[in-house]
Enzyme design. Structure first.
Site: not given
Ligand code: NAG
Ligand code: NAG
Ligand code: NAG
Ligand code: NAG
Ligand code: NAG
Ligand code: NAG
Ligand code: NAG
Ligand code: NAG
Ligand code: NAG
Ligand code: NAG
Length: 735
Positions: A413-414, A416, A418, A420, A434, A529
């Site tokens: 995953g990418r 906001g 960073g 992962v 991460k 968030d």
């Protein structure tokens, strides 16, 4: 074997006797001396050992300075012996005078002759011929001398004027002379001395006599004039062939025989490669010359052999190996040089690489230490000790191995926050790693505090922080790995929707996790968030709240923190956006959006719609107040839950979305209300559809689990979605 052992002890004594014997022998034979002249066999001192051969007896008395040899009743001093050439130099007066008509010198009956090569016949006188007689048969040599004017007589020159010279004939044993007066036979008579003088003739070593005009007046002298005379000696017994058959053959081992050039008889010489006295047997005799020791004739290896030697060339080379020959040639040495050169080069390279590697490694270690300090490693250790935080500190190499050097294939995953990565630790534990943001030095302590607090978070619906690594430029955070993807994915990207029952449960779990973060931890943690893509699902579809990247805790004495506004468009609290003041109620707002998302199964910001329907929250509230709720609610939900239930949930959601934060319920209240609603619905559904067990089975999603490969993540986020996290004008305000 036994035999050798038996003989071995005898060896030293054998050697000893041999050596001592040879010593004695050499002392007695080879070094027999008279005065300072050594006397070689066959010569020898009378009564000495070895006894001299017959005719070669030497007498040596203390009174004489030289060894003496007896020749026909005369005793002559020996100046010099030459063993191999067969010469002996004596001091003698081999002279004949014209006026005396008598004196003669004879070697007859001895083993000597006058050397024809080393002597010269000389006559001194005027107008006469001096002739050598060969017995009574005739002449066998001689010369003539003339004296016309005095000016022609030159000292040092003996070429026929007052002095003449002739070679000594071979095999001469006796000096017998005849002088002939040639006065009156010459056209230019003697003007030097009118009175006739006596001529004198003699045999002496070549170049020994130098003519002087004074000698012209001394030719009738009475005292004998002694000069160096070279005699040649030989062994009696005929020529070699004859002698070899004789029992008294004189040449011993390693020698050969050669005819005397000057009369009957022979002499011996050592064969090539040997040296010594050829007339002697044993150590004094001809011995092998160790050519290699004296001055090696070979360019490389020299081996002495009996009577000779052999040269060997190194492997790979050819030639005779001789210094005066072709030597050793070939590629051998070149090859060896190249090979050793290459080997040295290789060694050097290895050394260079090794040191390079070592330096690099040292640098890496230093760098890691520096990052560790920069990222507050020491502080973290201290805090962990004082607050007993269950945090594990990973080394960078450990995580390097786990993620296959942060290979792109491991990216799950990418966001906001960073990138992962999925990683597998040594103990086969699967984790999500991460890469955090760079730690600002002013914020370092805050960052560490945050880490400690996050590590203390222990809730079944919160993704657990396992540890961290501070040795890299960007700190690495290690979380538990959640297998089943995000709620966002399951709501919007799959064809099989989640049942309302499950959705409600997920909402309850999320709410309770957020309530826990707000209340249960030492310092309140605001997620900041909250969104469906930050709610992960495990294999049992249990919600796990993740991504605390932007999380901030609020210190005790404050109710809010002022921060740079951050969040995701569509979920963001408009009040927070306006004031930049972050409170727990911001999370409540975002949760409200998630709740609506669950109800409507629509994305919070939809593309391609008009402004008033683009924002889900606005659109939802609008429809709610227009009593057209069912238009936006997922038909499946309406069917499963019933309008009344849906309306209750919608009301709760809208309360969460109130624009003034203070008016929103607290997270714990939301959690409790939702839980109550869930129980109610469960009872209701059991009553309503007792015959349908499917509703109680959340596991009917099991077939879906396989396709969800990611965890923490935002793997299904499209480009536009990532864009949403960037701050944009907040459209929520318009509603
Ligand atoms: C022997 O000794 C004399 C003087 O005592 C010397 O002139 C002569 O050269 C010596 N000869 C040898 C061979 O040593
Ligand atoms: C000894 O003999 C050698 C040659 O055989 C000669 O050159 C040398 O002059 C001699 N020495 C004496 C002292 O006569
Ligand atoms: C000369 O020779 C005779 C016999 O031939 C001898 O008796 C005499 O002594 C000799 N004289 C000299 C000076 O040698
Ligand atoms: C000397 O005479 C003998 C014979 O009496 C002869 O054999 C020999 O060759 C002669 N020598 C010379 C040098 O003429
Ligand atoms: C040689 O001969 C001449 C005349 O024939 C004579 O005067 C002279 O004395 C002779 N010399 C000797 C040495 O006999
Ligand atoms: C030799 O003797 C004669 C007289 O007897 C004399 O005149 C002459 O000078 C002498 N020569 C030398 C070289 O002494
Ligand atoms: C040579 O010397 C002897 C004595 O030794 C003498 O009798 C004779 O006359 C001399 N001869 C000449 C020519 O001088
Ligand atoms: C030397 O000469 C004599 C007489 O000719 C002879 O008997 C003797 O054998 C000779 N010596 C050698 C060693 O030949
Ligand atoms: C020695 O001399 C004899 C006679 O001249 C000859 O036959 C023989 O070959 C010679 N031997 C050597 C070794 O020169
Ligand atoms: C004796 O032998 C040596 C070496 O073999 C050689 O140099 C020498 O000339 C020989 N001498 C004679 C007289 O043949």
């Amino acid at each position: 074997m036994a035999k050798i052992m038996l003989y071995l002890p005898l060896l030293p004594s054998l050697l000893f006797t041999r050596i001592s014997a040879s010593y004695v022998h050499s002392m007695e034979s080879s070094t027999s001396k008279c005065s300072n002249i050594s006397i070689p066999y066959p010569f020898g001192i009378v009564g000495g050992n070895p006894a001299p051969a017959q005719g070669f007896e030497i007498t040596c008395s203390l009174s004489d300075s030289s060894p003496m040899v007896r020749i026909n009743n005369g005793m002559f001093a020996i100046l010099n012996f030459s063993l191999l050439d067969g010469f002996v130099s004596i001091l003698a007066s081999a002279t004949s005078q014209q006026c005396k008509r008598n004196s003669s010198f004879s070697l007859e009956g001895t083993n000597f002759t006058f050397s024809d090569t080393r002597n010269k016949f000389t006559a001194v006188g005027c107008d006469m011929i001096a002739m050598l007689l060969n017995g009574s048969s005739g002449y066998n040599g001689g010369c003539a001398s003339f004296c016309s004017t005095k000016t022609n007589i030159i000292d040092g020159v003996c070429s026929g004027v007052a002095c003449c010279q002739a070679p000594v004939p071979k095999g001469l044993k006796k000096l017998e002379l005849e002088f002939t007066n040639i006065t009156g036979h010459l056209s230019r008579p003697n003007k030097v001395n009118n009175n006739p003088t006596c001529a004198e003739a003699f045999i002496a070593e070549q170049n020994y006599y130098v003519f002087s005009s004074v000698d012209l007046n001394n030719t009738n002298r009475t005292n004998p004039q002694y000069r160096h005379v070279v005699l040649e000696w030989s062994i009696d017994g005929g020529y070699c062939e004859e002698a070899k058959r004789s029992a008294s053959y004189a040449c011993k081992e390693n020698s050969y025989c050669y005819n005397s050039s000057n009369g009957i008889g022979y002499r011996c010489n050592c064969t090539f490669g040997f040296q010594g006295n050829p007339y002697l047997q044993g150590p004094g005799g001809c011995q092998d010359i160790n050519e290699c020791v004296i001055k090696s004739p070979c360019t490389h290896k020299c081996t002495n052999t009996e009577g000779s030697f052999s040269c060997m060339c190194p492997a790979g080379m050819t030639g005779d190996g001789l210094k005066e020959g072709s030597g050793c040639n070939g590629i051998g040495t070149l090859l060896i040089k190249i090979v050793t050169g290459l080997a040295l080069l290789l060694l050097l390279l290895i050394l260079i690489f090794w040191t390079h590697w070592l330096v690099k490694k040292r640098k890496l270690v230093k760098k890691r230490q520096r990052y560790f300090m920069q990222n507050g490693g020491m502080l973290l250790k201290q805090k962990m000790f004082s607050q007993s935080a269950p945090l594990r500190i990973f080394t960078s190499s450990e995580l390097d191995r786990a993620t296959n050097s942060f290979n792109d294939d491991n990216i799950i995953g990418r966001g906001g926050f960073g990138i992962v990565y999925k990683g597998i630790l040594c103990d086969q534990m699967v984790v999500a790693i991460k890469k955090a943001q760079r730690v600002d030095q002013n914020r370092m302590e805050q960052f560490i505090n945050e880490l400690v607090i996050l590590s203390q978070v222990n809730h079944k619906n919160v993704v657990q922080l396992l540890g961290c690594c501070l040795e890299t430029e960007l700190p690495l955070l290690v979380y538990e790995f959640i297998t089943n993807g995000t709620l966002f994915h399951h709501l919007h990207s799959t064809s099989i929707p989640i049942s309302w029952e499950d959705r409600l449960r997920i909402a309850v779990e999320t709410a309770s996790a957020l309530a826990y973060l707000h209340l249960a931890t030492k310092e309140p943690i605001i997620h900041r968030d909250v969104k469906s893509s930050n709610i992960l699902l495990d294999e049992n579809f249990t919600a796990k709240v993740s991504d605390f990247g932007a999380s901030r805790h609020i210190p005790h004495n404050q109710t809010h923190v002022t921060t740079l506004v951050q969040g995701t468009l569509g979920y963001m609290d408009p009040e927070y956006f306006q004031t930049s003041q972050l409170t727990e109620r911001s999370d409540v707002y975002s949760f409200g959006v998630v709740l609506i998302e669950l109800l409507a199964r629509q994305k919070p910001i939809s593309d391609g719609k008009t402004d008033d329907v683009r924002n889900l929250a606005c659109h939802f509230s609008m429809l709610f107040y227009q009593n057209q709720l069912l238009e936006i609610v997922d038909s499946q939900v309406a069917e499963e839950a019933g309008t009344k239930h849906v309306k209750t949930v919608a009301q709760l959601a809208l309360r969460c979305l109130r624009s003034i934060g203070e008016e929103r319920p607290r997270m714990i209240e939301v959690a409790i209300e939702l839980e109550a609603l869930r129980r109610l619905m469960k009872q209701h559904s059991i009553l309503q559809t007792e015959e349908d067990p499917m509703l109680c089975e959340p596991n009917h999603h099991a077939d879906m689990n396989i396709q969800a490969s990611s965890s923490l993540s935002l793997d299904n986020i499209t480009k536009e979605e990532s864009m949403d996290t960037i701050l944009l004008p907040f459209r929520d305000l318009s509603c």
